[in-house]
Design an enzyme around this catalytic site. Structure first.
Site, PDB file in Angstrom:
ATOM      1  N   GLU A   1      -8.193 -14.021  -6.507  1.00 35.07           N
ATOM      2  CA  GLU A   1      -7.604 -14.087  -7.858  1.00 35.07           C
ATOM      3  C   GLU A   1      -6.419 -15.047  -7.913  1.00 35.07           C
ATOM      4  O   GLU A   1      -5.994 -15.428  -8.990  1.00 35.07           O
ATOM      5  CB  GLU A   1      -7.185 -12.681  -8.324  1.00 35.07           C
ATOM      6  CG  GLU A   1      -5.923 -12.104  -7.696  1.00 35.07           C
ATOM      7  CD  GLU A   1      -6.089 -11.637  -6.253  1.00 35.07           C
ATOM      8  OE1 GLU A   1      -7.201 -11.782  -5.683  1.00 35.07           O
ATOM      9  OE2 GLU A   1      -5.102 -11.142  -5.685  1.00 35.07           O
TER      10      GLU A   1
ATOM     11  N   HIS B   1      -7.210 -12.954  -1.263  1.00 36.38           N
ATOM     12  CA  HIS B   1      -6.812 -12.952  -2.679  1.00 36.38           C
ATOM     13  C   HIS B   1      -7.515 -14.043  -3.492  1.00 36.38           C
ATOM     14  O   HIS B   1      -6.876 -15.036  -3.851  1.00 36.38           O
ATOM     15  CB  HIS B   1      -5.299 -13.174  -2.778  1.00 36.38           C
ATOM     16  CG  HIS B   1      -4.494 -12.005  -2.323  1.00 36.38           C
ATOM     17  ND1 HIS B   1      -4.122 -10.981  -3.157  1.00 36.38           N
ATOM     18  CD2 HIS B   1      -3.991 -11.702  -1.105  1.00 36.38           C
ATOM     19  CE1 HIS B   1      -3.412 -10.086  -2.487  1.00 36.38           C
ATOM     20  NE2 HIS B   1      -3.323 -10.497  -1.233  1.00 36.38           N
TER      21      HIS B   1
ATOM     22  N   ILE C   1      -2.421 -12.842   2.673  1.00 34.84           N
ATOM     23  CA  ILE C   1      -0.982 -12.581   2.568  1.00 34.84           C
ATOM     24  C   ILE C   1      -0.695 -11.235   3.231  1.00 34.84           C
ATOM     25  O   ILE C   1      -1.083 -10.187   2.699  1.00 34.84           O
ATOM     26  CB  ILE C   1      -0.525 -12.551   1.092  1.00 34.84           C
ATOM     27  CG1 ILE C   1      -0.922 -13.852   0.384  1.00 34.84           C
ATOM     28  CG2 ILE C   1       0.984 -12.327   1.007  1.00 34.84           C
ATOM     29  CD1 ILE C   1      -0.746 -13.819  -1.129  1.00 34.84           C
TER      30      ILE C   1
ATOM     31  N   SER D   1       0.810  -1.224   0.000  1.00 34.55           N
ATOM     32  CA  SER D   1       0.000   0.000   0.000  1.00 34.55           C
ATOM     33  C   SER D   1       0.843   1.275   0.000  1.00 34.55           C
ATOM     34  O   SER D   1       0.408   2.283  -0.559  1.00 34.55           O
ATOM     35  CB  SER D   1      -0.985  -0.009   1.172  1.00 34.55           C
ATOM     36  OG  SER D   1      -0.341  -0.260   2.386  1.00 34.55           O
TER      37      SER D   1
ATOM     38  N   CYS E   1      -7.119  -6.632  -0.406  1.00 36.99           N
ATOM     39  CA  CYS E   1      -5.894  -6.590   0.397  1.00 36.99           C
ATOM     40  C   CYS E   1      -5.307  -5.168   0.417  1.00 36.99           C
ATOM     41  O   CYS E   1      -5.914  -4.283   1.004  1.00 36.99           O
ATOM     42  CB  CYS E   1      -4.917  -7.646  -0.093  1.00 36.99           C
ATOM     43  SG  CYS E   1      -3.759  -8.099   1.200  1.00 36.99           S
TER      44      CYS E   1
HETATM   45  N1  LIG Z   1      -1.224  -8.847  -0.045  1.00 38.55           N
HETATM   46  C1  LIG Z   1      -1.329  -7.567   0.188  1.00 38.55           C
HETATM   47  O1  LIG Z   1      -1.888  -6.793  -0.586  1.00 38.55           O
HETATM   48  C2  LIG Z   1      -0.630  -7.119   1.418  1.00 38.55           C
HETATM   49  C3  LIG Z   1      -0.828  -5.679   1.777  1.00 38.55           C
HETATM   50  C4  LIG Z   1       0.421  -5.154   2.450  1.00 38.55           C
HETATM   51  N2  LIG Z   1       0.693  -5.842   3.680  1.00 38.55           N
HETATM   52  C5  LIG Z   1       0.298  -3.657   2.704  1.00 38.55           C
HETATM   53  O2  LIG Z   1       0.202  -3.249   3.811  1.00 38.55           O
HETATM   54  O3  LIG Z   1       0.305  -2.912   1.778  1.00 38.55           O
END
Ligand SMILES: NC(=O)CC[C@H](N)C(=O)O
Length: 194
Positions: A167, A165, A129, A50, A80
């Site tokens: 996808e 996720h 994840i 992010s 996510c």
């Molecule tokens: N799989 C993901 O998109 C993880 C997000 C990631 N941990 C973040 O904070 O940006």
């Protein structure tokens, strides 16, 4: 006519979303600059990182155009890091506050069978994840699924956001739900202009 769906393609696993949406019959456009949002019926903000995604959005001047796109009523689906991008502290498109890496630094990834409101059939095998969860939400935000009491799938009108996720596992039901949101937004648009 098939929907024209954008996938924000600055960073992250946008290619997997594009492939899944094409498999479901949508037309897909990768979005990198504001003009790429023109005429889209909906937008996916993928998983990734992010902080990097925020920098890309700032560099390309995409913040206001993305907010205007969502404010027009077009469906947006964040997964996510995409969920994080939608929250109050980032794009401010959804009335939620996400906690990054919420399941603990050591828990990089895990899978869980999730019952998701409005998703029929067997539970969704969800891959997490370094996933966020929703720590705070406004009244109009509906929780569709939770892990240990923490929301991991939420909906606010035509905005859908999940921590995991689909996808990556060939799970199509969330993308189908998003395409259904696009169809109903299109029907409302046609009703307005009729
Ligand atoms: N799989 C993901 O998109 C993880 C997000 C990631 N941990 C973040 O904070 O940006």
């Amino acid at each position: 006519m098939s929907a024209l769906v954008g996938v924000l393609a600055l960073q992250g696993d946008f290619a997997a979303h594009a492939a899944m949406l094409r498999g479901l019959g949508a037309e897909v456009r990768e979005v990198r600059v504001p003009a790429d949002l023109d005429d889209l019926d909906g937008l996916v903000i993928p998983g990734g990182e992010s902080t990097t995604m925020t920098l890309g959005i700032e560099r390309e001047g995409l913040g206001d155009p993305l907010r205007a796109f969502a404010a027009s009523g077009a469906p947006v689906f964040g997964t996510c890091a995409g969920l994080i991008m939608l929250d109050r502290d980032h794009l401010g498109i959804m009335d939620v506050l996400a906690t990054r890496n919420a399941f603990g630094r050591q828990v990089h990834s895990f899978e869980e069978d999730l019952e998701i409101a409005g998703v029929d059939g067997p539970p969704v095998r969800a891959i997490f994840i370094r996933a966020p969860w929703v720590a705070e939400r406004g009244e109009q935000v509906e929780v569709l699924a939770a892990v240990d009491g923490h929301p991991v799938a939420v909906q606010q009108g035509s905005l859908l956001a999940i921590s995991f996720h689909p996808e990556l596992s060939g799970e199509t039901r969330l993308h189908e739900r998003f395409l259904a949101l696009i169809r109903s937004a299109g029907d409302r648009g046609r009703a307005r202009s009729a």
